[in-house]
Design an enzyme around this catalytic site. Structure first.
Site, PDB file in Angstrom:
ATOM      1  N   ARG A 176       0.828  -1.214   0.000  1.00  0.00           N
ATOM      2  CA  ARG A 176       0.000   0.000   0.000  1.00  0.00           C
ATOM      3  C   ARG A 176       0.855   1.254   0.000  1.00  0.00           C
ATOM      4  O   ARG A 176       1.825   1.330   0.753  1.00  0.00           O
ATOM      5  CB  ARG A 176      -0.884   0.055   1.240  1.00  0.00           C
ATOM      6  CG  ARG A 176      -1.863  -1.065   1.367  1.00  0.00           C
ATOM      7  CD  ARG A 176      -2.984  -0.655   2.322  1.00  0.00           C
ATOM      8  NE  ARG A 176      -3.754  -1.839   2.671  1.00  0.00           N
ATOM      9  CZ  ARG A 176      -3.594  -2.523   3.792  1.00  0.00           C
ATOM     10  NH1 ARG A 176      -2.710  -2.124   4.691  1.00  0.00           N
ATOM     11  NH2 ARG A 176      -4.334  -3.589   4.019  1.00  0.00           N
ATOM     12  N   ARG A 249       4.462 -28.332   5.072  1.00  0.00           N
ATOM     13  CA  ARG A 249       5.381 -27.727   6.024  1.00  0.00           C
ATOM     14  C   ARG A 249       4.791 -27.933   7.404  1.00  0.00           C
ATOM     15  O   ARG A 249       3.576 -27.827   7.598  1.00  0.00           O
ATOM     16  CB  ARG A 249       5.553 -26.228   5.763  1.00  0.00           C
ATOM     17  CG  ARG A 249       6.293 -25.929   4.496  1.00  0.00           C
ATOM     18  CD  ARG A 249       7.703 -26.438   4.505  1.00  0.00           C
ATOM     19  NE  ARG A 249       8.590 -25.679   5.379  1.00  0.00           N
ATOM     20  CZ  ARG A 249       9.834 -26.036   5.657  1.00  0.00           C
ATOM     21  NH1 ARG A 249      10.331 -27.159   5.147  1.00  0.00           N
ATOM     22  NH2 ARG A 249      10.589 -25.287   6.442  1.00  0.00           N
ATOM     23  N   ARG A 280       8.607 -16.369  13.767  1.00  0.00           N
ATOM     24  CA  ARG A 280       7.928 -15.269  14.452  1.00  0.00           C
ATOM     25  C   ARG A 280       7.714 -15.590  15.910  1.00  0.00           C
ATOM     26  O   ARG A 280       7.810 -16.750  16.332  1.00  0.00           O
ATOM     27  CB  ARG A 280       6.593 -14.916  13.777  1.00  0.00           C
ATOM     28  CG  ARG A 280       5.714 -16.099  13.472  1.00  0.00           C
ATOM     29  CD  ARG A 280       4.514 -15.685  12.588  1.00  0.00           C
ATOM     30  NE  ARG A 280       3.894 -16.860  12.003  1.00  0.00           N
ATOM     31  CZ  ARG A 280       2.992 -16.857  11.026  1.00  0.00           C
ATOM     32  NH1 ARG A 280       2.581 -15.723  10.503  1.00  0.00           N
ATOM     33  NH2 ARG A 280       2.487 -17.972  10.558  1.00  0.00           N
ATOM     34  N   GLU A 306       7.855 -19.575  16.897  1.00  0.00           N
ATOM     35  CA  GLU A 306       7.368 -20.492  15.864  1.00  0.00           C
ATOM     36  C   GLU A 306       8.518 -20.902  14.946  1.00  0.00           C
ATOM     37  O   GLU A 306       9.159 -20.061  14.339  1.00  0.00           O
ATOM     38  CB  GLU A 306       6.272 -19.755  15.069  1.00  0.00           C
ATOM     39  CG  GLU A 306       5.588 -20.589  14.036  1.00  0.00           C
ATOM     40  CD  GLU A 306       4.390 -19.858  13.414  1.00  0.00           C
ATOM     41  OE1 GLU A 306       3.751 -19.025  14.096  1.00  0.00           O
ATOM     42  OE2 GLU A 306       4.115 -20.103  12.238  1.00  0.00           O
ATOM     43  N   ASP A 356      -7.600 -19.991   3.979  1.00  0.00           N
ATOM     44  CA  ASP A 356      -7.881 -19.114   5.108  1.00  0.00           C
ATOM     45  C   ASP A 356      -9.129 -19.639   5.809  1.00  0.00           C
ATOM     46  O   ASP A 356      -9.943 -20.345   5.201  1.00  0.00           O
ATOM     47  CB  ASP A 356      -8.130 -17.680   4.621  1.00  0.00           C
ATOM     48  CG  ASP A 356      -6.828 -16.956   4.292  1.00  0.00           C
ATOM     49  OD1 ASP A 356      -5.812 -17.271   4.929  1.00  0.00           O
ATOM     50  OD2 ASP A 356      -6.841 -16.087   3.405  1.00  0.00           O
TER      51      ASP A 356
HETATM   52  N1  UDP Z   1       6.038 -13.085   4.175  1.00  0.00           N
HETATM   53  C1  UDP Z   1       7.280 -12.509   4.194  1.00  0.00           C
HETATM   54  N2  UDP Z   1       7.651 -11.726   5.249  1.00  0.00           N
HETATM   55  C2  UDP Z   1       6.819 -11.515   6.293  1.00  0.00           C
HETATM   56  C3  UDP Z   1       5.546 -12.092   6.286  1.00  0.00           C
HETATM   57  C4  UDP Z   1       5.183 -12.883   5.216  1.00  0.00           C
HETATM   58  O1  UDP Z   1       8.063 -12.690   3.268  1.00  0.00           O
HETATM   59  O2  UDP Z   1       7.228 -10.803   7.238  1.00  0.00           O
HETATM   60  C5  UDP Z   1       5.679 -13.940   3.031  1.00  0.00           C
HETATM   61  C6  UDP Z   1       6.071 -15.400   3.256  1.00  0.00           C
HETATM   62  O3  UDP Z   1       6.456 -15.936   2.012  1.00  0.00           O
HETATM   63  C7  UDP Z   1       4.774 -16.014   3.703  1.00  0.00           C
HETATM   64  C8  UDP Z   1       3.769 -15.252   2.850  1.00  0.00           C
HETATM   65  O4  UDP Z   1       4.289 -13.937   2.792  1.00  0.00           O
HETATM   66  O5  UDP Z   1       4.746 -17.402   3.450  1.00  0.00           O
HETATM   67  C9  UDP Z   1       2.359 -15.251   3.370  1.00  0.00           C
HETATM   68  O6  UDP Z   1       2.351 -14.711   4.655  1.00  0.00           O
HETATM   69  P1  UDP Z   1       1.126 -14.880   5.641  1.00  0.00           P
HETATM   70  O7  UDP Z   1       1.340 -13.984   6.792  1.00  0.00           O
HETATM   71  O8  UDP Z   1      -0.125 -14.753   4.865  1.00  0.00           O
HETATM   72  O9  UDP Z   1       1.341 -16.396   6.094  1.00  0.00           O
HETATM   73  P2  UDP Z   1       0.582 -17.251   7.207  1.00  0.00           P
HETATM   74  O10 UDP Z   1       0.099 -16.306   8.249  1.00  0.00           O
HETATM   75  O11 UDP Z   1      -0.511 -17.979   6.472  1.00  0.00           O
HETATM   76  O12 UDP Z   1       1.640 -18.152   7.693  1.00  0.00           O
END
Ligand code: UDP
Length: 372
Positions: A176, A249, A280, A306, A356
């Site tokens: 954005r 995964r 994270r 995690e 989702d």
């Molecule tokens: N991603 C990234 N950096 C971040 C967060 C997400 O590169 O700080 C990328 C990463 O490839 C991830 C994808 O964006 O698999 C989707 O992120 P999302 O948060 O949607 O993943 P989820 O919460 O489903 O694990």
């Protein structure tokens, strides 16, 4: 044993929605789960007044009016808005990629300056039509953001180079040119007050539930319990991996209780460098603004680190790896599944899909329309 119209295998969102609807429409329904609790991966456990997301952070968000109205029948949602912070070697950036991120990265102040910066990096990298995640990421946000906020995180998360990953994964994240750090574009967003487990418990009302039963081990005796089976487990496991293993995964959580009120000041901090071993840290209390159910501030906190890992037989499958190879293999299993009499496959594991929560519910409601 009582005879049922439906045996629902798996008490996660897909199974719970179907089971509850079927029961409310007069069907006799038995739900089983191999775990000792309901709610699948959205399961929350209350510890010290904090609803801990045991299988990772789940933030409900949707654009679907029917799904939003549906979940609100079973829970009241709070006003939580997801805005994770990225930590790259101690430098903090706002997510998703927005004007705060661009300002911190390059010192740019206007959207036009940010756009020019990204455009020049995209040109320098010589990216045309993006063919993989790396090219898609650079084309969206340039090389600096790719290097610091995407590459390391994604390679830890998926265990393979960004060049070998499909572009769609990164398109989940908004980019954005405004000062808006809401991670989702969805019209509706929040966390069920009291936790997901309570919401799923209410969804399941009217169905019988038995926990700690593994359908695949007790298949012979369970087959005769009901006229039809709704199976939400892994599709390759159902067929004894006869065509080969689909790849997933897996995720491991190290959860810790700390005698301090505030560890990181946010529900989610992503560690985007390659060197930090986890992807994270979730600080669960911030999903509910640090307050207990009576609105009092909580004196302690619970965090989960995690770690992402490859999946081996026996591990919990989390994310399907929707690359070409696995998609082709899934397609073969899907053909087999359609020949299976009186069994319907659904949900993240049954359909091998990076779903989702709202899409899972929508898909379960569609099944109700077709089936009931
Ligand atoms: N991603 C990234 N950096 C971040 C967060 C997400 O590169 O700080 C990328 C990463 O490839 C991830 C994808 O964006 O698999 C989707 O992120 P999302 O948060 O949607 O993943 P989820 O919460 O489903 O694990």
């Amino acid at each position: 044993m009582k005879h049922y119209d439906y045996l629902v295998v798996g008490a996660g969102l897909f199974g719970a929605v179907f089971a509850g609807e079927a029961a409310r429409r007069g069907k006799r329904v038995l739900v089983i789960d191999r775990r000792e609790h309901i709610a699948g991966n959205v399961y929350t456990e209350r510890i010290d007044g904090i609803n801990v997301h045991r299988y990772g952070a789940h933030i409900f968000h949707t654009n679907r009016d029917n799904v939003w109205n549906y979940v609100n029948r079973f829970a009241t949602f709070n006003r939580f808005t997801n805005s994770p912070v990225a930590n790259w070697h101690g430098e903090l950036y706002s997510l998703p990629f927005n004007m705060y991120t661009f300002n911190r990265m390059w010192g740019v102040v206007t959207p036009e300056q940010a756009y020019e910066k990204i455009e020049s990096q995209r040109r320098a990298a010589g990216i045309g039509e993006p063919k993989n995640l790396e090219e898609q990421a650079i084309s969206l946000v340039g090389t600096d953001i790719y290097e610091k906020l995407i590459k390391g995180y994604t390679e830890k998360q998926w265990g393979r180079p960004c060049r070998e990953l499909p572009a769609f994964i990164i398109k989940r994240l908004p980019v954005r040119f405004t000062f808006d750090n809401n991670y989702f574009n969805a019209r509706y967003q929040g966390i069920p007050i009291g936790g997901y487990t309570e919401m799923v418990r209410r969804m399941l009302e009217g169905a019988d539930v038995e926990l700690g039963i593994d359908y695949l081990t007790d298949r012979a005796s369970l087959k005769t319990v009901a006229d039809r089976v709704i199976y939400t487990g892994a599709i390759d496991a159902y067929f004894d991996y006869s065509l080969g293993c689909l790849q997933y995964r897996s995720v491991r959580f190290e959860t810790e209780r700390l005698e301090i009120p505030n560890f990181q000041g946010n529900a989610a901090v992503n560690y985007t460098d390659r060197e930090t071993p986890f992807t994270r840290i979730i600080e669960h209390k911030w999903f509910e603004f640090g307050l207990d159910e009576n609105g009092r501030e909580l004196p302690t906190t619970i965090i989960s680190r995690e770690y992402s890992s490859a999946w081996n037989k026996g591990d919990e499958p989390y994310y399907p790896v929707n690359d070409e190879k696995n998609t082709l293999l899934y397609e073969k299993y899907r053909v087999l599944s359609e020949k299976e009499p009186n069994v319907v496959f659904g949900g993240r594991l049954g359909e091998y899909k990076y779903y989702d929560m709202d899409a899972v519910i929508a898909s379960a409601l569609d099944l109700c329309d077709r089936e009931l």
